[in-house]
Design a protein around this motif. Structure first.
Motif, PDB file in Angstrom:
ATOM      1  N   LYS A 112      17.646 -12.865  58.944  1.00 34.43           N
ATOM      2  CA  LYS A 112      16.722 -11.930  59.136  1.00 34.43           C
ATOM      3  C   LYS A 112      15.453 -12.193  59.987  1.00 34.43           C
ATOM      4  N   LEU A 113      15.299 -13.516  59.974  1.00 36.49           N
ATOM      5  CA  LEU A 113      14.023 -13.867  61.093  1.00 36.49           C
ATOM      6  C   LEU A 113      14.780 -14.387  62.542  1.00 36.49           C
ATOM      7  N   ARG A 114      16.175 -14.478  62.657  1.00 37.37           N
ATOM      8  CA  ARG A 114      16.791 -14.771  63.774  1.00 37.37           C
ATOM      9  C   ARG A 114      16.969 -13.450  64.444  1.00 37.37           C
ATOM     10  N   VAL A 115      17.286 -12.304  63.567  1.00 39.89           N
ATOM     11  CA  VAL A 115      17.514 -10.977  64.048  1.00 39.89           C
ATOM     12  C   VAL A 115      15.785 -10.529  64.598  1.00 39.89           C
ATOM     13  N   HIS A 116      14.733 -10.781  63.977  1.00 38.06           N
ATOM     14  CA  HIS A 116      13.593 -10.236  64.217  1.00 38.06           C
ATOM     15  C   HIS A 116      13.100 -11.238  65.764  1.00 38.06           C
ATOM     16  N   ALA A 117      13.454 -12.402  65.704  1.00 37.11           N
ATOM     17  CA  ALA A 117      13.291 -13.225  66.774  1.00 37.11           C
ATOM     18  C   ALA A 117      14.127 -12.514  68.017  1.00 37.11           C
ATOM     19  N   ARG A 118      15.255 -12.324  67.725  1.00 34.76           N
ATOM     20  CA  ARG A 118      16.145 -11.597  69.006  1.00 34.76           C
ATOM     21  C   ARG A 118      15.509 -10.240  69.313  1.00 34.76           C
ATOM     22  N   ALA A 119      15.023  -9.446  68.388  1.00 36.79           N
ATOM     23  CA  ALA A 119      14.269  -8.216  68.806  1.00 36.79           C
ATOM     24  C   ALA A 119      13.027  -8.473  69.427  1.00 36.79           C
ATOM     25  N   VAL A 120      12.261  -9.244  69.283  1.00 37.08           N
ATOM     26  CA  VAL A 120      11.144  -9.616  69.922  1.00 37.08           C
ATOM     27  C   VAL A 120      11.426 -10.314  71.285  1.00 37.08           C
ATOM     28  N   GLU A 121      12.418 -10.985  71.447  1.00 39.16           N
ATOM     29  CA  GLU A 121      13.025 -11.399  72.711  1.00 39.16           C
ATOM     30  C   GLU A 121      13.127 -10.147  73.473  1.00 39.16           C
ATOM     31  N   LEU A 122      14.175  -9.256  72.924  1.00 38.02           N
ATOM     32  CA  LEU A 122      14.396  -8.046  74.004  1.00 38.02           C
ATOM     33  C   LEU A 122      13.211  -7.419  74.286  1.00 38.02           C
ATOM     34  N   VAL A 123      12.301  -6.995  73.396  1.00 39.41           N
ATOM     35  CA  VAL A 123      11.190  -6.251  73.814  1.00 39.41           C
ATOM     36  C   VAL A 123      10.295  -6.958  74.794  1.00 39.41           C
ATOM     37  N   MET A 124      10.078  -8.195  74.631  1.00 42.23           N
ATOM     38  CA  MET A 124       9.559  -9.001  75.773  1.00 42.23           C
ATOM     39  C   MET A 124      10.117  -9.197  77.034  1.00 42.23           C
ATOM     40  N   ARG A 125      11.393  -9.176  76.919  1.00 38.35           N
ATOM     41  CA  ARG A 125      12.029  -9.275  78.468  1.00 38.35           C
ATOM     42  C   ARG A 125      12.061  -7.866  79.413  1.00 38.35           C
ATOM     43  N   ASP A 126      11.946  -6.765  78.274  1.00 34.53           N
ATOM     44  CA  ASP A 126      11.889  -5.399  78.705  1.00 34.53           C
ATOM     45  C   ASP A 126      10.671  -5.300  79.545  1.00 34.53           C
ATOM     46  N   LEU A 127       9.294  -5.833  78.768  1.00 35.05           N
ATOM     47  CA  LEU A 127       8.100  -5.746  79.037  1.00 35.05           C
ATOM     48  C   LEU A 127       7.734  -6.212  80.431  1.00 35.05           C
ATOM     49  N   ALA A 128       8.356  -7.404  80.658  1.00 33.41           N
ATOM     50  CA  ALA A 128       8.456  -8.508  81.617  1.00 33.41           C
ATOM     51  C   ALA A 128       8.997  -7.655  82.828  1.00 33.41           C
ATOM     52  N   THR A 129      10.216  -7.297  82.501  1.00 38.02           N
ATOM     53  CA  THR A 129      10.955  -6.492  83.748  1.00 38.02           C
ATOM     54  C   THR A 129      10.086  -5.256  84.373  1.00 38.02           C
ATOM     55  N   GLY A 130       9.378  -4.489  83.564  1.00 36.20           N
ATOM     56  CA  GLY A 130       8.736  -3.255  83.814  1.00 36.20           C
ATOM     57  C   GLY A 130       7.347  -3.836  84.594  1.00 36.20           C
ATOM     58  N   LEU A 131       7.011  -4.991  84.401  1.00 40.11           N
ATOM     59  CA  LEU A 131       5.832  -5.448  84.862  1.00 40.11           C
ATOM     60  C   LEU A 131       5.891  -6.480  86.045  1.00 40.11           C
ATOM     61  N   ASP A 132       7.009  -6.773  86.511  1.00 39.39           N
ATOM     62  CA  ASP A 132       7.512  -7.750  87.561  1.00 39.39           C
ATOM     63  C   ASP A 132       6.757  -9.135  87.027  1.00 39.39           C
ATOM     64  N   GLN A 133       7.135  -9.495  85.817  1.00 40.56           N
ATOM     65  CA  GLN A 133       6.656 -10.865  85.244  1.00 40.56           C
ATOM     66  C   GLN A 133       7.994 -11.701  85.187  1.00 40.56           C
ATOM     67  N   ASP A 134       7.813 -12.809  84.840  1.00 36.92           N
ATOM     68  CA  ASP A 134       8.814 -13.827  84.474  1.00 36.92           C
ATOM     69  C   ASP A 134       9.768 -13.320  83.224  1.00 36.92           C
ATOM     70  N   VAL A 135      10.748 -12.783  83.323  1.00 39.02           N
ATOM     71  CA  VAL A 135      11.456 -12.282  82.326  1.00 39.02           C
ATOM     72  C   VAL A 135      12.110 -13.572  81.389  1.00 39.02           C
ATOM     73  N   GLU A 136      12.503 -14.557  81.813  1.00 35.75           N
ATOM     74  CA  GLU A 136      12.720 -15.554  81.219  1.00 35.75           C
ATOM     75  C   GLU A 136      11.621 -16.203  80.414  1.00 35.75           C
ATOM     76  N   ARG A 137      10.435 -16.309  80.920  1.00 36.34           N
ATOM     77  CA  ARG A 137       9.453 -16.894  80.027  1.00 36.34           C
ATOM     78  C   ARG A 137       9.154 -15.937  78.878  1.00 36.34           C
ATOM     79  N   PHE A 138       9.047 -14.848  79.360  1.00 37.00           N
ATOM     80  CA  PHE A 138       8.739 -13.761  78.203  1.00 37.00           C
ATOM     81  C   PHE A 138       9.717 -13.513  77.126  1.00 37.00           C
ATOM     82  N   GLY A 139      10.898 -13.776  77.617  1.00 41.22           N
ATOM     83  CA  GLY A 139      11.814 -13.704  76.458  1.00 41.22           C
ATOM     84  C   GLY A 139      11.927 -15.033  75.559  1.00 41.22           C
TER      85      GLY A 139
END
Length: 185
Positions: free
Chosen positions: A19-46
């Protein structure tokens, strides 16, 4: 620099809870998406999203000190700082967009997933107004800190603009796009 594979291995080693791994993956995906939209470092955000709770399962009384120390020892200070600040009551200053983005993505991502899990269609057709209505119900997903959700959204909107509804719609969209992987089918 830390790689995604190394981060995933550490998460798996330190986090026995699926359950916590799924949460971590979900937050990673949300952070990657946000970084992409803001032209930030997608890897670091993820990576920040993926590892923010990495030590919680095994060492809850030390959270987040153990993962922060591990990252600092590797020289990943930006991620370490963001993780050290992902709860406002820890009184760590928010110095970067990464810091604010993690705060704005953590609790609300878990909450949106909880909203989806009680619906027969899960994320299909889930709207921001429904999420906001559930946020007002203190008995629903009672473990989600509403103050943290509000502060995260406030800081992110202050930093990048937009509205709560836009941020929620983006999170819903990300979770929907990855619904199979996240158990939201």
């Amino acid at each position: 620099m830390l790689t995604r594979d190394e981060a995933w291995q550490l998460l798996c080693d330190w986090t026995p809870s699926d359950k916590l791994r799924v949460h971590a993956r979900a937050v990673e995906l949300v952070m990657r998406d946000l970084a992409t939209g803001l032209d930030q470092d997608v890897e670091r955000f993820g990576l920040a999203g993926l590892l923010h709770d990495a030590d919680y399962d095994s060492w809850p009384e030390e959270h987040p000190r153990r993962i922060v120390a591990w990252l600092r020892a590797r020289g990943d200070e930006d991620i370490a700082h963001a993780i050290s600040a992902h709860y406002t009551r820890w009184q760590v200053p928010y110095e970067s967009l990464l810091d604010k983005a993690l705060l704005a993505s953590d609790e609300i991502t878990g909450f949106v997933m909880a909203c989806a899990l009680v619906r027969p269609t899960r994320t299909e057709g889930l709207e921001p107004k429904s999420v906001k209505k559930k946020l007002k119900d203190k008995a629903f997903a009672a473990g989600v800190d509403r103050f943290e959700v509000a502060e995260g959204l406030r800081m992110l909107i202050e930093a990048i603009g937009g509205t709560e509804d836009e941020h929620l719609a983006r999170i819903i969209g990300v979770l929907h796009a990855h619904r199979g992987e996240l158990g939201l089918n």
